[in-house]
Design an enzyme around this catalytic site. Structure first.
Site, PDB file in Angstrom:
ATOM      1  NE  ARG A 121      -4.204  -1.839   1.662  1.00 23.21           N
ATOM      2  CZ  ARG A 121      -5.061  -1.582   2.698  1.00 23.21           C
ATOM      3  NH1 ARG A 121      -5.217  -0.783   3.529  1.00 23.21           N
ATOM      4  NH2 ARG A 121      -5.765  -2.874   2.677  1.00 23.21           N
TER       5      ARG A 121
ATOM      6  CG  ASP B  42     -14.356   6.298   6.395  1.00 25.03           C
ATOM      7  OD1 ASP B  42     -14.934   5.008   6.438  1.00 25.03           O
ATOM      8  OD2 ASP B  42     -13.111   6.235   6.703  1.00 25.03           O
TER       9      ASP B  42
HETATM   10  C1  LIG Z   1     -14.033  -2.468   6.896  1.00 22.67           C
HETATM   11  S1  LIG Z   1     -14.601  -0.814   6.975  1.00 22.67           S
HETATM   12  C2  LIG Z   1     -16.198  -0.940   7.402  1.00 22.67           C
HETATM   13  C3  LIG Z   1     -17.259  -0.329   6.648  1.00 22.67           C
HETATM   14  C4  LIG Z   1     -18.664  -0.402   7.191  1.00 22.67           C
HETATM   15  N1  LIG Z   1     -18.869   0.380   8.293  1.00 22.67           N
HETATM   16  C5  LIG Z   1     -19.298  -1.833   6.992  1.00 22.67           C
HETATM   17  O1  LIG Z   1     -19.303  -2.332   8.068  1.00 22.67           O
HETATM   18  O2  LIG Z   1     -19.368  -2.310   5.750  1.00 22.67           O
HETATM   19  C6  LIG Z   1     -13.929   0.089   8.192  1.00 22.67           C
HETATM   20  C7  LIG Z   1     -13.792   1.667   7.790  1.00 22.67           C
HETATM   21  O3  LIG Z   1     -13.552   2.445   8.969  1.00 22.67           O
HETATM   22  C8  LIG Z   1     -12.709   3.500   8.657  1.00 22.67           C
HETATM   23  N2  LIG Z   1     -11.765   3.819   9.627  1.00 22.67           N
HETATM   24  C9  LIG Z   1     -10.732   3.458  10.081  1.00 22.67           C
HETATM   25  N3  LIG Z   1     -10.225   4.124  11.155  1.00 22.67           N
HETATM   26  C10 LIG Z   1     -10.972   4.909  11.341  1.00 22.67           C
HETATM   27  C11 LIG Z   1     -11.030   6.121  12.161  1.00 22.67           C
HETATM   28  N4  LIG Z   1      -9.914   6.404  13.080  1.00 22.67           N
HETATM   29  N5  LIG Z   1     -12.023   7.322  12.178  1.00 22.67           N
HETATM   30  C12 LIG Z   1     -12.965   6.869  11.391  1.00 22.67           C
HETATM   31  N6  LIG Z   1     -13.165   6.035  10.469  1.00 22.67           N
HETATM   32  C13 LIG Z   1     -11.860   5.134  10.497  1.00 22.67           C
HETATM   33  C14 LIG Z   1     -11.855   2.807   7.355  1.00 22.67           C
HETATM   34  O4  LIG Z   1     -11.546   3.906   6.456  1.00 22.67           O
HETATM   35  C15 LIG Z   1     -12.887   2.185   6.774  1.00 22.67           C
HETATM   36  O5  LIG Z   1     -13.725   2.976   5.522  1.00 22.67           O
END
Ligand SMILES: C[S@@+](CC[C@H](N)C(=O)[O-])C[C@H]1O[C@@H](n2cnc3c(N)ncnc32)[C@H](O)[C@@H]1O
Length: 288
Positions: free
Chosen positions: A42, A144
């Site tokens: 990445r 996000d």
């Molecule tokens: C695996 S995805 C889950 C997406 C959705 N909530 C679902 O369950 O399908 C995790 C998301 O959390 C976001 N994320 C990670 N760390 C974060 C943070 N500190 N604050 C806000 N979002 C965060 C990532 O960018 C990603 O889009």
């Protein structure tokens, strides 16, 4: 030839430890030892984009603030954004039921790790169906940390196979089909897109640009990246943002009962306020 010698950029254990510490501090994301290859591939893209030839130099420049905007790209590169429409489908009938219970009120829903938008659109579709209209009384705030995924979400354009599990009626009612060079793509209808407001928000930040009390908070499949103290802190900040009978939806492997005593289970990975927290919130609502 060893695997390391064929790598485009030198990347050693110390570089990995630095990345791990930086993303933990910035986003709360705990990277396991097994993520070394993922981190390499990445961030190698970031080295190519910035024209820097070594990880050590890239990380030095990043930390020294020598590359404007690079913290955002670094963070975007390291988030995992896996999601889908109606993921963990058992949540949505409960959401519909909750929406109907509040018929006649303006609903507010916060989707706090919305990724590329499939989750907030699933929420919007559920509320539209609950009230049988494309303009239901709901405001969905989708946030996000990753600004790239938010841009994708706001566009609402997806390859058609992303919506193949939706019923034919849902596909027709809520999506437009691309033609010509957009064949094979669909776009969420403008009415659906208008129900959702997107903005970047890092759940780790001391201040959240978010106000009011929510009927529903979605926080699914993001807490798994955080350690327990971080989870505890975030949950303690969700509680005052919930309406007295508000719901908090978690991901399939996230158990908040061990992390917060202000919440109790309402259904499978769905939480509501414990009695004491609920009366505190009732008091807040009266004063507001
Ligand atoms: C695996 S995805 C889950 C997406 C959705 N909530 C679902 O369950 O399908 C995790 C998301 O959390 C976001 N994320 C990670 N760390 C974060 C943070 N500190 N604050 C806000 N979002 C965060 C990532 O960018 C990603 O889009």
């Amino acid at each position: 030839m060893s695997r390391d010698t064929v790598k485009e950029f030198e990347f050693n254990g110390r570089d990995f430890e630095r990345v791990r510490a930086l993303i933990y501090k910035r986003a709360g994301i705990s990277l396991a030892d097994s993520k070394q290859e993922m981190v390499y591939s990445r961030l190698a893209r970031r080295l190519r984009a910035t024209g820097i030839m070594s990880f050590a130099k890239y990380l030095d420049d990043l930390e020294a603030g020598k590359m404007p905007g690079e913290w955002e790209s670094f963070t975007n590169a390291l988030t995992t954004n896996l999601t889908s429409f109606f993921r963990e489908a058992h949540h949505f009938p409960l959401l519909a039921e909750h929406a109907k219970k509040h018929r006649g009120e303006q609903l507010t829903i916060w989707c706090s790790a919305s990724s590329t938008g499939e989750e907030p659109y699933s929420i919007a579709i559920t509320v539209c169906e609950a009230f049988n209209t494309l303009t239901p009384p709901v405001q969905i705030i989708a946030t996000d940390i990753d600004t790239n995924v938010l841009a994708t979400a706001a566009n609402g354009i997806y390859p058609i196979d992303r919506i193949e599990k939706l019923t034919a009626d849902q596909q027709r009612r809520f999506f437009l089909r691309g033609k010509g060079d957009k064949a094979g793509m669909v776009r969420a209808r403008p009415e659906l897109r208008q129900l959702i407001t997107y903005r970047p928000l890092n759940l780790l930040d001391e201040q959240w640009d978010i106000r009011g009390q929510f009927d529903v908070i979605f926080c699914r499949n993001v807490m798994i990246y955080f350690d327990k103290p971080t989870q505890r802190k975030i949950l303690s900040r969700f509680v005052p943002l919930m309406k007295p009978d508000g719901l908090l939806f978690a991901g399939h492997s996230e158990n908040f009962l061990y992390v917060s005593d202000a919440l109790k289970l309402r259904g499978k990975t769905v939480y509501e306020l414990e009695d004491k927290a609920r009366s505190v919130q009732q008091g807040m609502q009266k004063r507001a």
